[in-house]
Design a protein around this motif. Structure first.
Motif, PDB file in Angstrom:
ATOM      1  N   GLN A 148       0.811  -1.214   0.000  1.00 29.80           N
ATOM      2  CA  GLN A 148       0.000   0.000   0.000  1.00 29.80           C
ATOM      3  C   GLN A 148       0.850   1.273   0.000  1.00 29.80           C
ATOM      4  OE1 GLN A 148      -3.433   0.164  -0.266  1.00 29.80           O
ATOM      5  NE2 GLN A 148      -3.118  -2.007  -0.741  1.00 29.80           N
ATOM      6  N   GLN A 149       2.079   1.168   0.479  1.00 28.23           N
ATOM      7  CA  GLN A 149       2.958   2.325   0.521  1.00 28.23           C
ATOM      8  C   GLN A 149       4.106   2.125  -0.466  1.00 28.23           C
ATOM      9  OE1 GLN A 149       2.474   4.209   4.911  1.00 28.23           O
ATOM     10  NE2 GLN A 149       3.870   2.485   4.807  1.00 28.23           N
ATOM     11  N   GLN A 150       4.169   3.023  -1.463  1.00 32.06           N
ATOM     12  CA  GLN A 150       5.165   2.903  -2.522  1.00 32.06           C
ATOM     13  C   GLN A 150       5.875   4.249  -2.702  1.00 32.06           C
ATOM     14  OE1 GLN A 150       3.067   1.560  -6.013  1.00 32.06           O
ATOM     15  NE2 GLN A 150       2.268  -0.293  -5.009  1.00 32.06           N
ATOM     16  N   LEU A 151       7.192   4.201  -2.729  1.00 26.23           N
ATOM     17  CA  LEU A 151       7.990   5.407  -2.907  1.00 26.23           C
ATOM     18  C   LEU A 151       8.905   5.255  -4.115  1.00 26.23           C
ATOM     19  CD1 LEU A 151       7.986   4.652   0.451  1.00 26.23           C
ATOM     20  CD2 LEU A 151       8.821   6.995   0.486  1.00 26.23           C
ATOM     21  N   VAL A 152       8.960   6.303  -4.931  1.00 27.50           N
ATOM     22  CA  VAL A 152       9.860   6.340  -6.082  1.00 27.50           C
ATOM     23  C   VAL A 152      10.721   7.591  -5.958  1.00 27.50           C
ATOM     24  CG1 VAL A 152      10.038   6.525  -8.590  1.00 27.50           C
ATOM     25  CG2 VAL A 152       8.261   5.078  -7.564  1.00 27.50           C
ATOM     26  N   LEU A 198       9.583  11.415  -5.252  1.00 30.91           N
ATOM     27  CA  LEU A 198      10.534  12.468  -4.899  1.00 30.91           C
ATOM     28  C   LEU A 198      11.535  12.613  -6.036  1.00 30.91           C
ATOM     29  CD1 LEU A 198      11.496  14.461  -2.760  1.00 30.91           C
ATOM     30  CD2 LEU A 198      12.825  12.623  -1.711  1.00 30.91           C
ATOM     31  N   LEU A 199      11.606  13.809  -6.618  1.00 24.83           N
ATOM     32  CA  LEU A 199      12.540  14.114  -7.699  1.00 24.83           C
ATOM     33  C   LEU A 199      13.655  15.006  -7.184  1.00 24.83           C
ATOM     34  CD1 LEU A 199       9.848  13.312  -9.251  1.00 24.83           C
ATOM     35  CD2 LEU A 199      10.706  14.736 -11.106  1.00 24.83           C
ATOM     36  N   SER A 200      14.812  14.883  -7.803  1.00 23.08           N
ATOM     37  CA  SER A 200      15.967  15.665  -7.350  1.00 23.08           C
ATOM     38  C   SER A 200      15.822  17.143  -7.669  1.00 23.08           C
ATOM     39  CB  SER A 200      17.252  15.131  -7.981  1.00 23.08           C
ATOM     40  OG  SER A 200      17.165  15.187  -9.400  1.00 23.08           O
ATOM     41  N   CYS A 201      14.956  17.495  -8.620  1.00 20.79           N
ATOM     42  CA  CYS A 201      14.766  18.907  -8.964  1.00 20.79           C
ATOM     43  C   CYS A 201      13.397  19.084  -9.607  1.00 20.79           C
ATOM     44  CB  CYS A 201      15.863  19.412  -9.896  1.00 20.79           C
ATOM     45  SG  CYS A 201      15.997  18.516 -11.447  1.00 20.79           S
ATOM     46  N   ASP A 202      13.004  20.336  -9.791  1.00 20.23           N
ATOM     47  CA  ASP A 202      11.694  20.673 -10.335  1.00 20.23           C
ATOM     48  C   ASP A 202      11.786  20.904 -11.834  1.00 20.23           C
ATOM     49  OD1 ASP A 202       8.998  21.264 -10.413  1.00 20.23           O
ATOM     50  OD2 ASP A 202       9.074  22.747  -8.807  1.00 20.23           O
ATOM     51  N   ARG A 203      10.657  21.275 -12.434  1.00 17.63           N
ATOM     52  CA  ARG A 203      10.590  21.525 -13.874  1.00 17.63           C
ATOM     53  C   ARG A 203      11.661  22.537 -14.315  1.00 17.63           C
ATOM     54  NH1 ARG A 203       5.212  21.649 -12.146  1.00 17.63           N
ATOM     55  NH2 ARG A 203       3.783  20.217 -13.206  1.00 17.63           N
ATOM     56  N   GLY A 204      12.307  22.257 -15.439  1.00 14.28           N
ATOM     57  CA  GLY A 204      13.266  23.185 -16.013  1.00 14.28           C
ATOM     58  C   GLY A 204      14.577  23.292 -15.260  1.00 14.28           C
ATOM     59  N   ASP A 240       8.160  12.468   4.919  1.00  9.31           N
ATOM     60  CA  ASP A 240       7.963  13.911   4.805  1.00  9.31           C
ATOM     61  C   ASP A 240       9.068  14.693   5.511  1.00  9.31           C
ATOM     62  OD1 ASP A 240       5.983  14.613   3.098  1.00  9.31           O
ATOM     63  OD2 ASP A 240       4.501  15.125   4.613  1.00  9.31           O
ATOM     64  N   GLY A 241       9.486  14.200   6.669  1.00  9.02           N
ATOM     65  CA  GLY A 241      10.570  14.857   7.380  1.00  9.02           C
ATOM     66  C   GLY A 241      11.872  14.793   6.597  1.00  9.02           C
ATOM     67  N   ARG A 287       8.478  17.134  -4.447  1.00  3.42           N
ATOM     68  CA  ARG A 287       7.692  16.058  -3.836  1.00  3.42           C
ATOM     69  C   ARG A 287       6.346  15.967  -4.542  1.00  3.42           C
ATOM     70  NH1 ARG A 287       5.617  17.200   2.136  1.00  3.42           N
ATOM     71  NH2 ARG A 287       4.861  18.991   0.960  1.00  3.42           N
ATOM     72  N   ILE A 288       5.947  14.752  -4.893  1.00  2.90           N
ATOM     73  CA  ILE A 288       4.651  14.531  -5.540  1.00  2.90           C
ATOM     74  C   ILE A 288       3.910  13.482  -4.730  1.00  2.90           C
ATOM     75  CG2 ILE A 288       3.464  13.795  -7.643  1.00  2.90           C
ATOM     76  CD1 ILE A 288       5.944  14.690  -9.197  1.00  2.90           C
ATOM     77  N   VAL A 289       2.860  13.905  -4.055  1.00 11.78           N
ATOM     78  CA  VAL A 289       2.158  13.012  -3.146  1.00 11.78           C
ATOM     79  C   VAL A 289       0.744  13.521  -2.947  1.00 11.78           C
ATOM     80  CG1 VAL A 289       3.068  14.297  -1.179  1.00 11.78           C
ATOM     81  CG2 VAL A 289       2.200  12.000  -0.829  1.00 11.78           C
ATOM     82  N   GLU A 290      -0.174  12.606  -2.798  1.00 10.96           N
ATOM     83  CA  GLU A 290      -1.554  12.959  -2.459  1.00 10.96           C
ATOM     84  C   GLU A 290      -2.097  11.935  -1.476  1.00 10.96           C
ATOM     85  OE1 GLU A 290      -4.304  13.767  -5.550  1.00 10.96           O
ATOM     86  OE2 GLU A 290      -2.871  14.866  -6.783  1.00 10.96           O
TER      87      GLU A 290
END
Length: 726
Positions: A148-152, A198-204, A240-241, A287-290
């Motif tokens: 149920q808990q998956q992290l990429v 979780l990505l190392s950086c944002d768009r662009g 999250d921490g 961070r992308i999470v809902e």
């Protein structure tokens, strides 16, 4: 393992009892079989370091499985190896389990299909879809997984030549796939409640690698966070921490690296060198999470697990004793973590060979043992303070006289510095010296890429202690805040000594990493914020003002409304509700109890991220000196310095972006905002802004300086209130 005060939660209990299993799959690729795909420097090291950190953090979890595929592991990061391992994990998991997949390497956007492909060691650029691991395929495998808990976690947006390339490898056809990465992961998060990306950086943006760190900066702080620095007060390392820790540490490191480059560029311009270093572009982990609640990744290890290279220091106190030497030693030891030795040209210590003491300090890193297991290392730093008199011998050679029979030859010292493998902070405190001290600074330089800070000074007899006392003053203030870089030390010395008779000379080099005099303390896990907070806030007011609404808004994380409430409260405290802005007299007389109450609430509910005192700390670390001689001649150096400091501050707290001011509506109203981003100073009159061609920009340097004067007055009032402890 039994960390202090672990809270009872289903997630923690299930992992500690073995009811739930933690599945960890880590992939890192340095070298690609296809020579057209650029090699990477640290992806495999990232993978190894992260694996060691996760092993330490999950030591107390009996049910875990760690699989590593990288250039240095038994199993290579080939497409079929990784795909097979993913499928095996998906088939074996239970609903109560947690799966974490980490990838460090190149991510490419296939031109014709616009599919995002993670490049494994045997990926071929001409056939990305069939020879790489498509992001959609990875997500589909996880979709079929019961956990149920998956992290990429993806560190796939590397900088410079190590970036996304088109199908033909043409640099003019670079395809940045971060936009597609974000959108695909957003769609996935919306479909599944327990998904956390979780990505190392944002768009662009791009991910930066620093040789000093031996890792990409993103993964470096993932490792340190898992080693315990991102643990909460109860020893829990939660997703999250960890994200908040990595986010803020990454921003801070890039910011400090740019501060150092600015000082280096200032030196280059002064010498007529037009080869200016470009500053590092912004890197903000995404961070992308809902809908995900608590996701436990580990517990703080009993040992730190970070091999700290020795930070060695030596103060050589020559012919005239430094009265505050003991205070310097104490500050360098406590705040700088230096192991400080002391040599004096008086008493029994004159029998000791000062050359051996200097060699021992400079070469200490050469003899340090390598760690037996993989550990993240901090860069070794040497602090050498030489206090003496520069003289010329009968043969015309310049020497540093430390005692009647003890001298240091410039050529000998230069040789020792070149043999040193550590970062260097070298200070020459030479009162009464002739002008040839500048030659010492020139001769002792060891290269432009090596991390070296040289600071030298001369002074007349009546101010011979001024430099040392100014240095201690800067050290004492910095020790209370968020560290001190060599670049910041130089800047503050320039400002503090500008109106004195002390002549200052300096050199700074090293574009591969940061030289830190005092390492930054992590505010997120600082002891002050780890202590249990009382349930009842102190809403003290000497004016009878009610702060419960501000308390409620901050507690609920309603940052925009809390900021507006703060502006109203500040105006009310000053009795300026009709005027709608504060001026210098009103700031001078602000009620201490009320200002401190507002600050305490902001600091508490932002977990040490926001508040006047946080902004005050940032202000202390970035004071600038006027660098524009033409503007200084027109307006005065103090005005120009104030304007430039204001701009540096705004850049640091996120009120400016790409040399332009951000409008109020577009500020970041979340805890992910940069350190000190809130509260905004909406209680000052913003006469310094005009809208030109749709872009907010300064009206004039004079107005900027005047606005900054208000900010400085606010910080000085806060400091006075803190001192009196009202």
């Amino acid at each position: 393992m039994c960390p202090l005060g672990v809270r009872t939660s289903n997630s923690t209990r299930n992992l500690e009892t073995g009811a739930a299993k933690l599945w960890l799959l880590l992939v890192g690729v340095n070298q690609y079989q296809d020579e057209r795909i650029p090699s990477l420097s640290y992806s495999a090291q990232d993978c190894q370091g992260l694996g060691a950190a996760l092993s330490a953090a999950t030591e107390g979890f009996p049910q875990k499985e760690l699989r590593i595929y990288c250039d240095y592991s038994e199993h290579l990061p080939l497409v079929e190896n990784v795909r097979k391992s993913l499928q095996e994990i998906a088939a074996a998991t239970k609903a109560i389990d947690t799966v974490l997949v980490y990838f460090s390497g190149h991510g490419m956007l296939e031109p014709s299909s616009q599919k995002v492909v993670l490049c494994l060691q045997d990926t071929q650029q001409d056939n990305l879809v069939k020879t790489g691991l498509q992001l959609q395929e990875l997500l589909q495998i996880l979709e079929n997984c019961a956990a149920q808990q998956q992290l990429v976690w993806l560190d796939a947006c590397h900088s410079g030549d190590l970036t996304f390339v088109g199908s033909k490898g043409d640099k003019n056809a670079l395809l940045n796939s971060t936009q597609e990465l974000v959108e695909i992961l957003r769609q996935r998060a919306a479909q599944r409640k327990g998904f956390y990306a979780l990505l190392s950086c944002d768009r662009g943006q791009q991910s930066w690698e620093f040789p000093q760190l031996g890792h990409g900066v993103f993964t470096y702080y993932l490792i340190r966070g898992l080693r315990g620095e991102a643990a909460d007060s109860q020893g829990i390392i939660e997703a999250d921490g960890l994200y908040r820790y990595v986010y803020h540490q990454t921003l801070a490191y890039i910011d400090k690296a740019n501060q150092q480059l600015r000082v280096i560029n200032q030196l280059k311009k002064g010498r007529g060198d037009n080869q200016i270093h470009s500053e590092y572009t912004l890197q903000t982990p995404k961070r992308i999470v809902e809908g995900v609640g608590e996701v436990i990744l580990g517990l703080k290890p009993n040992h730190k697990g970070i091999a700290r290279h020795p930070r060695q220091g030596l103060i050589v106190d020559g012919v005239s004793q430094i009265k505050i030497a003991s205070a310097l030693i104490k500050t360098l030891s406590n705040s700088g973590n230096f192991e400080i030795n002391y040599w004096t040209g008086r008493g029994n210590s004159t029998n000791l060979d000062v050359r051996k003491a200097i060699q021992k300090c400079l070469l200490s890193e050469s003899f340090s043992e390598s760690p037996k297991e993989y550990q993240i290392k901090e860069t070794a730093t040497i602090f050498l303070y030489l206090h003496g008199q520069i003289q010329e011998t009968a043969k015309g050679e310049s020497v540093l006289v430390l005692a009647d029979d003890t001298v240091i030859n410039r050529s000998w010292l230069r040789k020792q510095l070149r043999l040193c493998k550590s970062q260097q902070i070298i200070i020459l405190d030479c009162p009464f010296a002739e002008s040839n001290i500048r030659d010492w600074v020139e001769e002792l330089q060891i290269g432009t890429d090596v991390g070296q800070c040289l600071i030298a000074c001369t002074a007349p007899p009546d101010t011979s202690e001024k430099f040392a006392s100014t240095l201690l003053e800067i050290f004492s203030k910095s020790s209370e805040y968020s560290g001190l870089t060599a670049a910041s030390l130089i800047t503050q010395l320039q400002m503090n000594l500008a109106s004195t008779e002390v002549n200052l000379y300096f050199w700074l080099s090293g574009s591969q990493g940061i030289i830190e005099v005092f390492p930054e303390q992590n505010l997120l896990v600082n002891e002050n914020f780890d202590q249990p907070t009382e349930d009842i806030d102190d809403l003290n007011s000497s004016l009878g003002i009610d702060y419960s609404q501000l308390q409620d808004l901050l507690q609920a994380g309603r940052w925009l409304e809390a900021d507006a409430e703060t502006t109203n409260l500040m105006l009310k405290i000053a009795g300026r509700e009709q005027q709608r802005y504060l001026d210098l007299p009103s700031l001078e007389n602000l009620a201490c109890a009320d200002v401190l109450t507002i600050d305490r609430l902001w600091v508490k509910y932002s977990h040490g991220r926001f508040g006047f005192s946080i902004q005050q700390r940032i202000c202390q670390s970035i004071a600038s000196q006027a660098s524009d001689p033409v503007l200084s001649l027109m307006l005065g150096s103090n005005k120009v310095a104030a304007a430039e400091t204001c701009i540096d501050f705004a850049n640091r707290v996120g009120w400016r972006l790409k040399d332009a001011w951000i409008s109020y509506d577009n500020l970041t109203w979340s805890e992910d905002a940069p350190m000190g981003h809130l509260p905004f100073f909406g209680f000052f009159e913003s006469v310094w802004r005009v809208k030109v061609l749709g872009v907010w920009e300064w009206h004039s340097a004079i107005a900027t300086a005047n606005w900054w004067q208000l900010s400085v007055k606010l910080f000085s009032r806060l400091e006075a209130c803190q001192t009196t402890k009202i």
